[in-house]
Design a protein around this motif. Sequence first.
Motif, PDB file in Angstrom:
ATOM      1  N   HIS C  26       0.907  -1.268   0.078  1.00 20.73           N
ATOM      2  CA  HIS C  26      -0.035  -0.077   0.014  1.00 20.73           C
ATOM      3  C   HIS C  26       0.823   1.182   0.001  1.00 20.73           C
ATOM      4  O   HIS C  26       0.503   2.212  -0.509  1.00 20.73           O
ATOM      5  CB  HIS C  26      -0.975  -0.037   1.171  1.00 20.73           C
ATOM      6  N   ASP C  27       1.936   1.084   0.569  1.00 23.27           N
ATOM      7  CA  ASP C  27       2.596   2.670   0.669  1.00 23.27           C
ATOM      8  C   ASP C  27       3.976   2.495  -0.188  1.00 23.27           C
ATOM      9  O   ASP C  27       5.047   3.265  -0.115  1.00 23.27           O
ATOM     10  CB  ASP C  27       2.882   2.968   1.871  1.00 23.27           C
ATOM     11  N   ILE C  33      -0.505   3.825  -8.426  1.00 24.82           N
ATOM     12  CA  ILE C  33      -1.221   5.077  -8.126  1.00 24.82           C
ATOM     13  C   ILE C  33      -0.067   6.463  -8.032  1.00 24.82           C
ATOM     14  O   ILE C  33      -0.476   7.525  -8.690  1.00 24.82           O
ATOM     15  CB  ILE C  33      -1.672   5.210  -6.532  1.00 24.82           C
ATOM     16  N   HIS C  34       1.062   6.224  -7.672  1.00 18.86           N
ATOM     17  CA  HIS C  34       1.955   7.378  -7.473  1.00 18.86           C
ATOM     18  C   HIS C  34       2.484   7.622  -9.180  1.00 18.86           C
ATOM     19  O   HIS C  34       3.187   8.543  -9.057  1.00 18.86           O
ATOM     20  CB  HIS C  34       2.934   6.935  -6.600  1.00 18.86           C
ATOM     21  N   LEU C  42       0.513  16.252  -9.077  1.00 16.85           N
ATOM     22  CA  LEU C  42       1.907  16.996  -8.115  1.00 16.85           C
ATOM     23  C   LEU C  42       2.561  17.785  -8.464  1.00 16.85           C
ATOM     24  O   LEU C  42       3.099  18.618  -8.123  1.00 16.85           O
ATOM     25  CB  LEU C  42       2.463  15.550  -7.410  1.00 16.85           C
ATOM     26  N   LEU C  54      -3.329  20.691  -2.809  1.00 18.24           N
ATOM     27  CA  LEU C  54      -3.557  19.855  -4.110  1.00 18.24           C
ATOM     28  C   LEU C  54      -5.284  19.257  -3.904  1.00 18.24           C
ATOM     29  O   LEU C  54      -5.729  18.759  -5.002  1.00 18.24           O
ATOM     30  CB  LEU C  54      -2.675  18.928  -4.536  1.00 18.24           C
TER      31      LEU C  54
ATOM     32  N   MET D  53      -1.693   6.054   0.127  1.00 19.51           N
ATOM     33  CA  MET D  53      -0.614   6.656   1.013  1.00 19.51           C
ATOM     34  C   MET D  53       0.878   6.435   0.422  1.00 19.51           C
ATOM     35  O   MET D  53       0.985   5.535  -0.702  1.00 19.51           O
ATOM     36  CB  MET D  53      -0.741   5.596   2.371  1.00 19.51           C
ATOM     37  N   ILE D  54       1.960   6.969   0.942  1.00 18.35           N
ATOM     38  CA  ILE D  54       3.282   6.646   0.374  1.00 18.35           C
ATOM     39  C   ILE D  54       4.286   6.484   1.483  1.00 18.35           C
ATOM     40  O   ILE D  54       3.779   7.166   2.687  1.00 18.35           O
ATOM     41  CB  ILE D  54       3.656   7.724  -0.560  1.00 18.35           C
ATOM     42  N   GLY D  57       5.289   9.842   3.406  1.00 17.20           N
ATOM     43  CA  GLY D  57       4.768  10.830   2.482  1.00 17.20           C
ATOM     44  C   GLY D  57       4.056  11.929   3.416  1.00 17.20           C
ATOM     45  O   GLY D  57       3.524  11.586   4.316  1.00 17.20           O
ATOM     46  N   ASP D  58       4.144  13.245   2.967  1.00 17.92           N
ATOM     47  CA  ASP D  58       3.432  14.254   3.503  1.00 17.92           C
ATOM     48  C   ASP D  58       2.064  14.738   2.817  1.00 17.92           C
ATOM     49  O   ASP D  58       2.014  13.851   1.909  1.00 17.92           O
ATOM     50  CB  ASP D  58       4.457  15.599   3.463  1.00 17.92           C
ATOM     51  N   PRO D  59       1.228  15.416   3.492  1.00 13.76           N
ATOM     52  CA  PRO D  59      -0.188  15.670   2.943  1.00 13.76           C
ATOM     53  C   PRO D  59       0.212  16.372   1.667  1.00 13.76           C
ATOM     54  O   PRO D  59       1.472  17.135   1.600  1.00 13.76           O
ATOM     55  CB  PRO D  59      -0.634  16.276   3.905  1.00 13.76           C
ATOM     56  N   PRO D  60      -0.540  15.995   0.577  1.00 15.53           N
ATOM     57  CA  PRO D  60      -0.017  16.741  -0.743  1.00 15.53           C
ATOM     58  C   PRO D  60      -0.407  18.409  -0.436  1.00 15.53           C
ATOM     59  O   PRO D  60      -1.486  18.831  -1.458  1.00 15.53           O
ATOM     60  CB  PRO D  60      -1.137  16.394  -1.554  1.00 15.53           C
ATOM     61  N   TYR D  70       4.946  12.964  -1.882  1.00 11.29           N
ATOM     62  CA  TYR D  70       3.632  13.592  -1.403  1.00 11.29           C
ATOM     63  C   TYR D  70       2.692  12.310  -1.386  1.00 11.29           C
ATOM     64  O   TYR D  70       2.586  11.471  -2.474  1.00 11.29           O
ATOM     65  CB  TYR D  70       2.877  14.662  -2.028  1.00 11.29           C
ATOM     66  N   ALA D  71       1.457  12.298  -0.501  1.00 11.76           N
ATOM     67  CA  ALA D  71       0.569  11.194  -0.717  1.00 11.76           C
ATOM     68  C   ALA D  71      -0.113  11.587  -1.842  1.00 11.76           C
ATOM     69  O   ALA D  71      -0.237  12.935  -2.075  1.00 11.76           O
ATOM     70  CB  ALA D  71      -0.371  11.206   0.406  1.00 11.76           C
ATOM     71  N   SER D  72      -1.046  10.821  -2.635  1.00 11.43           N
ATOM     72  CA  SER D  72      -1.635  11.114  -3.842  1.00 11.43           C
ATOM     73  C   SER D  72      -2.919  11.775  -3.313  1.00 11.43           C
ATOM     74  O   SER D  72      -3.506  11.210  -2.509  1.00 11.43           O
ATOM     75  CB  SER D  72      -1.971   9.937  -4.545  1.00 11.43           C
TER      76      SER D  72
ATOM     77  N   ARG E  47      -2.308   9.182   8.054  1.00 13.61           N
ATOM     78  CA  ARG E  47      -2.024   8.717   6.717  1.00 13.61           C
ATOM     79  C   ARG E  47      -1.834   9.858   5.772  1.00 13.61           C
ATOM     80  O   ARG E  47      -1.884   9.684   4.625  1.00 13.61           O
ATOM     81  CB  ARG E  47      -3.224   7.775   6.311  1.00 13.61           C
ATOM     82  N   GLY E  48      -1.606  10.977   6.434  1.00 13.15           N
ATOM     83  CA  GLY E  48      -1.220  11.902   5.366  1.00 13.15           C
ATOM     84  C   GLY E  48      -2.143  12.625   4.637  1.00 13.15           C
ATOM     85  O   GLY E  48      -2.365  13.146   3.481  1.00 13.15           O
ATOM     86  N   PRO E  50      -4.841  15.038   5.939  1.00 13.66           N
ATOM     87  CA  PRO E  50      -5.654  15.982   6.629  1.00 13.66           C
ATOM     88  C   PRO E  50      -7.028  16.679   6.382  1.00 13.66           C
ATOM     89  O   PRO E  50      -7.980  16.673   7.110  1.00 13.66           O
ATOM     90  CB  PRO E  50      -4.393  17.414   6.664  1.00 13.66           C
TER      91      PRO E  50
END
Lengths: 501, 497, 240, 116, 81
Positions: C26-27, C33-34, C42, C54, D53-54, D57-60, D70-72, E47-48, E50
């Motif tokens: 998942h990460d 996804i990324h 992004l 975003l 999630m990543i 990762g930080d919030p986008p 960054y998280a998607s 989980r990033g 917010p």
Amino acid sequence: MDVVDARPILAPFVSFLCAGLVFAVGRSIFWRRFFTFLAAFIKMGLVLSMLPGTLRGVVYVYDFVEFTPGIGIAFRADAYGMFFALVSSTLWLFTTIYAIGYMQGDRDRVRFFGFFALCVSTTVGVAFAENLLTFFLFYETLTICTYPLVVHAETPEALRAGRIYLTYTLIGGGFALVGAVMVNAVAGTLTLSQPGILSGDLGTPTLAIIFTCLTIGFGVKAGIMPLHGWLPIAMVAPTPVSALLHAVAVVKVGAFGVTRVIYNVFGVELLGVLGFTVPLAFLAAFTIVASSTIALTQDHLKRRLAYSTISQLSYIVLGAALLTPLAATAAIIHVANQAFAKITMFFVVGAIARTTGKKHVSEIDGIAARMPISMAAFTIAALSFVGVPLTAGFITKWYLALGALEADAWWFVLVLIVSALLNAGYFFPIVHRAYFRPAKEPWPTLEEGRRFETAKTLLFPIVICAAYVLLLGVTAEVPGMPFSIAQVAVESFFAGGGVVP
Amino acid sequence: MNAGWAEALPWTIVLPMVGAVLTPAVAARRPRLAGTWAWGVLLVASALASGLVYQLATTGPFSYDVGGWAQPYGIELRFDHFSAWVLPLLLLFVVIVPFSWRYLDHVMPDERRPAFYALLLLNAGGMIGFCVTGDFFNLFVFTEVVSLSSYALVAVGGRGLAAFAALKYLFIGAVSSLLMLFATAQLFALTGSLNMADVAGRLADVGGGPAVMVAFAAYAVSFMVKTAMFPVHVWLPDAHAIAPSPVSAVLSGMVVKIGIIGMLRVYQVFFAADVLELGAFNQTLVWFGAISIVMGAFFAIFQDDIKLMLAYSTISNIGYIVLGLGLASPYAVIGASVHVFNHALIKATLFLAAGAIIHQTGLRTLSDLRGIARRMPQTSAAMAVGAVSIVGLPPTAGFVCKWYIALGAFESGQAPFGFALVFGALFIFIYYVRMLNAFYFQEPVHDVVIEANEAPWSMRAPVIVLATLCLVLGVLGGIPLSFVEPAVLELLPFWGN
Amino acid sequence: MKPWSLLLVLLVALPLVVGVVNLPPHDAPDAPIHTGVGVRYLARGVEETGNKNLVTAVLLNYRGFDTFFEVVVIFTALAAVLALPRGSAADPGGAPAAAAKAANGSDIVPVSPVVSYVVRLMAPFMAMFALAMLFRGHVTPGGGFQAAAVFAAIFIALGLVLGPTRVAELVPDDWRPWLQGAAPLAFALIAAIGWRLTGAFLGFPTDDHTAQEAMGLFLEVGIALGGGVILARLFVEMET
Amino acid sequence: MLLFGLDLDYVLVVVLFCVGLYMLVSKSNLLKKLLGLNVMETAVFAFIVTSGMIEGGDPPILVAGTAAPYASPIPQAMVLTGIVVAVSVTAVALALIVQIHAHFGTIEVDELKELP
Amino acid sequence: MSDVFDAVMLSLLIATAVSVARARDLLAAVVIFSLYSLTMTLVWQHRGAPDVAMTEAAVGAGVTTVLFLITIARTTRREKP
């Protein structure tokens, strides 16, 4: 050769329009009669106008609508279709006259005449169908349109008769649909214009399934023995309905369907090779004999006629099943002969019921004194069924016998003879009672000022139809008469092989 | 940048929505105005839709990028032959709404009319969006709009019982929407995109792993529930029977078809990617379809309430369509896709006619409504035409599709299903014969039936128009058939024949 | 434990587990996804939409169509509640239920003075927080819905304390149907403007930042107002 | 985090989904069923966000404090819409439940089934 | 460290979900459900996401719980066995 012409679709459309008008404006008696007669005459005119062309071998074609390539609704007035259309449109004219007289003061006449016109429009639609889809479309619509006529009296047993009628015909319709769809899937085309569209290399099991489905599908309406149950019960309908529908329109559509399957879907050569028609011929023969014997026992006049219709229809099926040109001619010509003779009888029985209220064979002793003309017509029709020369019936039996010999199935001739005797067995007692038995109680005498025995509108069609029976008997060889159309039709069916008389 | 009428694509979806939002405002003073307002909005929307169909007919399928973003980055609206279903859908709405003006008199007090018509418009807009969107998540959002308005529309009529039926519908519908959302998320995790065409492309190089299989299965189950197929049809009869008749016509005719169109969309994506072997799934579809036909018809026979019986016959007809899809042969799929429209038309006729009768007499069961045909000739005639066409007898619209699906069955060598199709439907005619006998050939019992007079004009006109269409389309059935054919043939190479 | 429902749950659960487990971890940074559509958002998201946050950019700009119909779903919920017949079986006319009427005639459910004082004290601060969330939405987490929820929370709290009818008066009657539809109408308006400006439905002009800013803000305010009134109205309708 | 080779986060989400589904299916109280439905909805949202999630990762939100990776943002946008849809469905369901109770006086499915 | 936080949070979530199922008193069930939403908010935050956390807190825990409370006020509080 094919000529594009709008008349094959106009003929069914005319009576469809008439049905619409009758439903719309039916309240007023004058307009209702006017439209019905107008439609009858126009239809007769249209069909007759196409007759000379057909005799010359011209086929009028009209593609109405194309769903997807290869599947659509189209009309084709080939010789056989013309023959059937001619018979049913002439008889519709006479039956309308008869129905007006018979339904005097009855209830729901708007509904009656509307659906009556609809039924005939679908019958002519069936006659002119170019492919199995159009054929099936009109075939099932006929079932739906006849239901209100069968249950017209709205009595409990009429409803029961209607329910039985629908069960038989709808299940039959289901088989016919399955058969037609399989033909479409297997042969890729549905057209009825060729002398046979299926080919031998499709494998006998598939062909057997298709043949059984189609024969059961159309056999229900053609009253072949195991599937005939609805016909006697449906006699509860008013006489004009029994006359036109159960003697001409509905049952003939079934027989017409069986012959179309044999000649146009499978074709004579393929069936000769496959031999599916042999069991069919036996079944037809069995139906002829069995239903005639049952007819002997029926005391109710209309039920006796019903069983006689079942046996006569199997003549057509038998003729077609013999796969020889002569038998084919006999089968086609019998469509007309049986129609006119049977309709005369129904008219007479209806007239008797209307004027004297007698419905059973045992009750009509000495009626000839009271109704001489009707009984004379009845006798002519009876003679035709027995096959006495100079009547229409004789020609069918004659050619059927020749056909049977041509197909070297000599024992069928025996069946014909036995059936002729049986016909005599159940018709002549009626004639005998009418003429030679003293009346049990004096018949109600003529009201003063009435010169004829029954209403003119009832008597006129009886006389005309009886005359037709004789006319058909005599004019076999005259060109332009129904017999010659039958020969043109047989030529198209046997274009492949076989000698044409 | 977009061809002529394509500009109107987003507005066709948004127009009913904005119309719905404005209905309470417009009809604040005079609640009865809401009906005419809704009708106006739907008329304009169907004008736009006919422009779109004209554009489709002339230049073939086209798409529209919302917000100006290129294909996979923004939301793409794709108008192809299957989304042409939007036009007949709107036209049916345009016919049903006038019927509801007088019908609502005995269903709800006036001040609740604006909310009812808002829900109806939202339902229409949601279905248009559903047929047109080319984005998976957008599909989910539109399904929610349609489902939520349908739950409410079911509960609008009756009291506690309607609420209970609506709640059952809500629970099953919500679970199926969740499965759809789960499948969308699964595909997003696998491919990283939500646009259908883009997902198809990326799915090809992801290959056919168990994850893809589960995603397809989740979609399939979700759409099976939405279209009330055999094992998961339990919610449909009560919901459609209790809802007011115009709503039942909408639900049975069109909302149930969401599952079918969704399945077609999912077929398009998963087969463009060619990652799954679908013989087994098609076979289950065929089996479920056949069972639905027979089961729906079988239960319909024992109902005495007209609307409950019509609801069961919907299940039977959905079985037709699913059987057609499962057979995966060209003719069968053409027949199934056109039956989506024909069934909507026929079912609308039947429900509206039944609604008119219930409105005039207040009676719902067959034994009470004996002899109604004498007093309400035109409505009963429409009911008869509807009855004949729902079974698929020839002169009517239902017959043509039955012919095509049977043809597909025999052509793909699955003859027993052809037989099941033809004879399964005849079951239901037993009920209809009973109904026609009761209407036409039996003496009335209740005095309310004896003095019942014909439905008001605004209710009778839609019923007559629909009934004549049922007959006309029986003969002119070619138009929708030839319209759908290119889309099906374009879809079929993926089915391996 | 009901065996049948357990069986059904397992029947649903097993395929889901199989499906979920076979997804890429998942990460994992290289998960599709990324590497899929998200990369462009992004990379060029900020300068194309002018939003640093975003998520708001995707919500309002890239996939604005989704949010448009999400707002319509909320409105459907309100229309549904309005369309349903209210009132108990006893008085089916949908008259406000008698139960809500407290003994002293006004429909305030007796609330302790401490609670009512605290609520009335907190109300302005909650409003301040909602406005902050609203206007900073394009930079910090927050935005239309959160603001809408907080506004609704203020209405509901005051409703509990001052009684629902008093709160209903806050929103004038003939304004209410328009305010209710504020969110979808705002979206429709912006879509029209976007169509005129950029030729695409709901298109934000990528070069002109001030227009983007204004349109984005207009949408946020629309959603906050519309959502707030709808949620509050839901409370009032359910209450009576 | 991997547990016997399975991706724990995803598995726990599915377990949560099943708890919700079980509640929806087995409980006879309509409110309890609705709570189960809400639990299922949040479970699916959890699955969507977890898939976005990543690692670390930080919030986008591209402001000073945050750095790549960054998280998607797309799953988060989807979940935002999902939550709002979930609330609307719950609101309608609750309105129906109030209606059922008002008419039948009970919200237990077992009792409702016996009523005519 | 963050993995441990994850595991604890998710198991707490499942525990709250199960206790919502088992709670007899509907009011208790709703309160536990709002606790469940708040835990979920923490999971989102970790989980990033917010934005989602705030929405879940405001809309999920706030509005849903209030609506449930109103319904309980209008219907029954006890769940019959």
